[in-house]
Design a protein around this motif. Structure first.
Motif, PDB file in Angstrom:
ATOM      1  N   VAL A  46     -15.388 -28.262  18.257  1.00  0.00           N
ATOM      2  CA  VAL A  46     -15.749 -27.531  19.470  1.00  0.00           C
ATOM      3  C   VAL A  46     -15.195 -28.258  20.692  1.00  0.00           C
ATOM      4  CG1 VAL A  46     -17.618 -26.591  20.869  1.00  0.00           C
ATOM      5  CG2 VAL A  46     -17.888 -26.743  18.375  1.00  0.00           C
ATOM      6  N   ALA A  91     -16.587 -23.705  23.845  1.00  0.00           N
ATOM      7  CA  ALA A  91     -17.952 -23.331  24.215  1.00  0.00           C
ATOM      8  C   ALA A  91     -18.405 -24.214  25.369  1.00  0.00           C
ATOM      9  CB  ALA A  91     -18.889 -23.503  23.020  1.00  0.00           C
ATOM     10  N   ALA A  97     -22.917 -24.175  19.988  1.00  0.00           N
ATOM     11  CA  ALA A  97     -21.808 -23.549  19.259  1.00  0.00           C
ATOM     12  C   ALA A  97     -21.885 -23.871  17.767  1.00  0.00           C
ATOM     13  CB  ALA A  97     -20.473 -24.010  19.833  1.00  0.00           C
TER      14      ALA A  97
END
Length: 159
Positions: A46, A91, A97
């Motif tokens: 992420v 995110a 996320a």
């Protein structure tokens, strides 16, 4: 090898990967377990997007580093005998996320690696960090935390 008192192996595993050896250790553990159970296995990295930017901002340097990290984790999983492909997400908060990805893929176990050293590489008190803490607090599935080994991988032993 599941006995009467053994913890059952996961059916679906998510490993969020970060720029740490501990993340790659988590990948090895997950791949080994997934291979035994023929479980579904997901890798995710992420990229956290600063609130001052649009969520879909083109963060080329971060994306390049993330793709390299995913490729390395895929190599580690393949070396452990269970090839897998990773996903790169953007995110606001990595923790949420990861939880959303776990829900979307109906995983029953998230395995996260944490480092045991500070920025200078010196062993320090274990700090989970906000992402791991968020996942541990809000995940609806099992969360396993793998702390990076404190034993050097190679080199002379001192007694």
């Amino acid at each position: 090898m599941e006995g009467a008192n053994a913890m059952p192996l996961p059916e679906a595993i998510l490993v969020p990967i970060a720029h740490s050896e501990a993340s790659l250790e988590a990948v090895t553990i997950a791949a080994t377990m997934a291979k035994q159970k023929k479980a579904r296995f997901y890798l995710v990295h992420v990229i956290e997007v600063n609130r001052s930017l649009p969520l879909n901002a083109e963060l080329e340097a971060d994306a390049r580093r993330g793709e390299q990290l995913i490729r390395r984790a895929e190599e580690v999983a393949a070396a452990a005998g269970y090839p897998v492909s990773g996903t790169l997400l953007q995110a606001r908060e990595a923790g949420q996320a990861i939880i959303d990805e776990a829900l979307d893929n109906a995983v029953d176990t998230i395995i996260m690696g944490i480092s045991n050293s500070d920025a200078a590489g010196v062993a320090s008190a274990v700090r989970l960090g906000r992402t791991v803490e968020h996942v541990m607090k809000h995940a609806t599935c099992a969360v396993w935390v793998v702390r990076q080994s404190m034993v050097p991988k190679a080199g002379p032993h001192h007694e």
